[in-house]
Design an enzyme around this catalytic site. Structure first.
Site, PDB file in Angstrom:
ATOM      1  N   SER A 125       0.833  -1.198   0.000  1.00  0.00           N
ATOM      2  CA  SER A 125       0.000   0.000   0.000  1.00  0.00           C
ATOM      3  C   SER A 125       0.874   1.257   0.000  1.00  0.00           C
ATOM      4  O   SER A 125       0.502   2.255  -0.620  1.00  0.00           O
ATOM      5  CB  SER A 125      -0.959  -0.006   1.184  1.00  0.00           C
ATOM      6  OG  SER A 125      -0.238  -0.122   2.378  1.00  0.00           O
ATOM      7  N   ASP A 170       7.900  -3.303  -6.034  1.00  0.00           N
ATOM      8  CA  ASP A 170       6.541  -2.882  -5.683  1.00  0.00           C
ATOM      9  C   ASP A 170       6.122  -1.661  -6.497  1.00  0.00           C
ATOM     10  O   ASP A 170       5.012  -1.589  -7.027  1.00  0.00           O
ATOM     11  CB  ASP A 170       6.455  -2.532  -4.187  1.00  0.00           C
ATOM     12  CG  ASP A 170       6.932  -3.671  -3.299  1.00  0.00           C
ATOM     13  OD1 ASP A 170       7.099  -4.794  -3.810  1.00  0.00           O
ATOM     14  OD2 ASP A 170       7.148  -3.428  -2.100  1.00  0.00           O
TER      15      ASP A 170
HETATM   16  C1  GLA Z   1       9.128  -5.694   0.028  1.00  0.00           C
HETATM   17  C2  GLA Z   1      10.012  -4.699  -0.718  1.00  0.00           C
HETATM   18  C3  GLA Z   1      10.308  -5.167  -2.142  1.00  0.00           C
HETATM   19  C4  GLA Z   1      10.835  -6.594  -2.147  1.00  0.00           C
HETATM   20  C5  GLA Z   1       9.952  -7.504  -1.288  1.00  0.00           C
HETATM   21  C6  GLA Z   1      10.538  -8.873  -1.136  1.00  0.00           C
HETATM   22  O1  GLA Z   1       7.861  -5.757  -0.572  1.00  0.00           O
HETATM   23  O2  GLA Z   1       9.386  -3.433  -0.766  1.00  0.00           O
HETATM   24  O3  GLA Z   1      11.223  -4.292  -2.756  1.00  0.00           O
HETATM   25  O4  GLA Z   1      12.173  -6.661  -1.759  1.00  0.00           O
HETATM   26  O5  GLA Z   1       9.727  -6.980   0.005  1.00  0.00           O
HETATM   27  O6  GLA Z   1      10.603  -9.521  -2.354  1.00  0.00           O
END
Ligand code: GLA
Length: 386
Positions: A125, A170
């Protein structure tokens, strides 16, 4: 317009002057390739049909006034004093500061936002918040930034204003997501190939532990540091290595004596996960979902025993799923770890049986129920009105 967009639009009109721009920014899932993004390998995320919507307009001042319709809470900040703090508005400040550092002028704005991304479930989020605001500011102030530049600004906000040294997965997924497809994202070149997802053959159900253990962000930064330590040590033996992306399993074994045991184990997870992600993408392309599912279970095991970012709640959810291959194609913990969700690929028609069983096992162990979110792959961050 969606119902939520209509509600937020009128909420904006009742609080602020002017006609707002509307932007939708989704959360993400990740099929496989966990903790691989900051090691510059391939990951396989997608944007989902859970999102934030922003109603936003310029206000010709230096003040930014933001109302969270979910928290029913207002916050204000000044563009001349952008400092990190503990509040959600922090992410907004980080994005504004990111624009400034890119030499882009941002003026004051009024914003109402709200959404459907379950809080604390590990569906990114905060990335959606930053990508949505970045996209809105880019439009409002005609900054002309590309999507990848917006992703990097969103990541900057997370690094510098929230203190989590995350990779780019993300933010990338939230901005570039495509309906019905996953993104095979190369975290070295920051480019992707869309891989169609066979949604008629499996339902994606997230089982939410509804816990977030407090060590999550410091443990995340520790894992990243261990990987960087491993890559640096291995580079003394193999000079072409600049990140774990460049390391083969064979090289890792050859360099084992250079590494602390813990660093070796973390690196072993990463190198094998990179391999699994490539295999899963291939399997998906050739329609071999059973193979994808097997790889997901292996990933869970690696995250649990080698990378050590799982927790008892996630382990119970994953192992309950594993007991029912007639319903479940694959399952594993998803995201950073220490809470949040498992991702489960469920055979159509078995959704309710799966949920009932997993709920029961989870309740027996933890005395509270998990929550389930059925999700579909959706378009990335976009403007909703002209
Ligand atoms: C979180 C981080 C991502 C990634 C994941 C694990 O979501 O924000 O950048 O490293 O963990 O894959």
């Amino acid at each position: 317009m969606t119902d939520l967009a209509t509600t937020l639009h009128s909420e904006f009109r009742s609080r602020f002057p002017g006609t707002p721009l509307l932007v939708m920014a989704p959360g993400r899932i990740n099929l496989i390739g966990e903790h691989v993004d900051y090691n510059l390998g391939f990951v396989l995320p997608g944007a989902i049909d859970k999102h934030f919507i922003f109603a936003i307009a310029a206000n010709n001042t230096d003040r930014c006034r933001v109302y969270s319709s979910d928290f029913r809470e207002s916050s204000e900040f000044d563009l001349t004093a952008l400092v990190a703090g503990p509040h959600w508005v922090n992410y907004f400040m980080g994005v504004a500061e990111g624009f400034r550092r890119k030499g882009k002028t941002v003026h004051g704005f009024d914003c109402v936002f709200g959404g459907t991304i379950p809080a604390g479930a590990g569906l990114s989020s905060s990335a959606a918040l930053c990508c949505g605001l970045g996209t809105a500011l880019n439009e409002l102030f005609e900054a002309g930034l590309s999507k990848i530049e917006l992703a990097l600004i969103a990541q900057f906000s997370e690094h510098e204003f929230a203190g989590v040294k995350c990779g780019l997965m993300d933010q990338y997924a939230s901005l570039f997501g495509e309906r019905d497809s996953l993104l095979l994202l190369d975290c070295r070149s920051n480019t992707h190939e869309a891989v169609p997802f066979p949604s008629s053959q499996c339902t994606i159900i997230l089982a939410d532990t509804r816990v977030k253990h407090s060590l999550a962000s410091s443990a995340y930064n520790d894992r990243r540091a261990a990987c960087e330590e491993g890559a640096a040590k291995l580079a003394t033996l193999f000079p072409a290595v600049t990140s774990l992306r460049d390391v083969t399993l064979d090289q890792l074994e050859k360099g084992k004596s250079l590494l602390r045991q813990e660093v070796f184990t973390r690196c072993h997870y990463i190198v094998t996960e990179m391999e699994r992600t490539q295999q899963a993408a291939q399997a998906l392309k050739s329609g071999d979902l059973a193979r994808v599912g097997k790889l997901m279970f292996q990933t869970h095991e690696g995250l649990r025993s080698e990378y050590e970012v799982s927790c008892p709640e996630l382990d119970v959810l994953a192992s309950a799923a594993a007991k029912h291959p007639e319903w479940v194609i694959g399952a594993r913990m998803m995201g950073g770890g220490f809470g949040g969700c498992t991702i489960n690929l469920i055979r159509p028609g078995s959704e309710e049986s799966f949920k009932a069983l997993v709920s029961k096992e989870y309740f027996t162990s933890f005395r509270h129920a998990p929550e389930f979110h059925t999700v579909a792959l959706a378009q990335g961050t976009h403007r909703m009105n002209r």
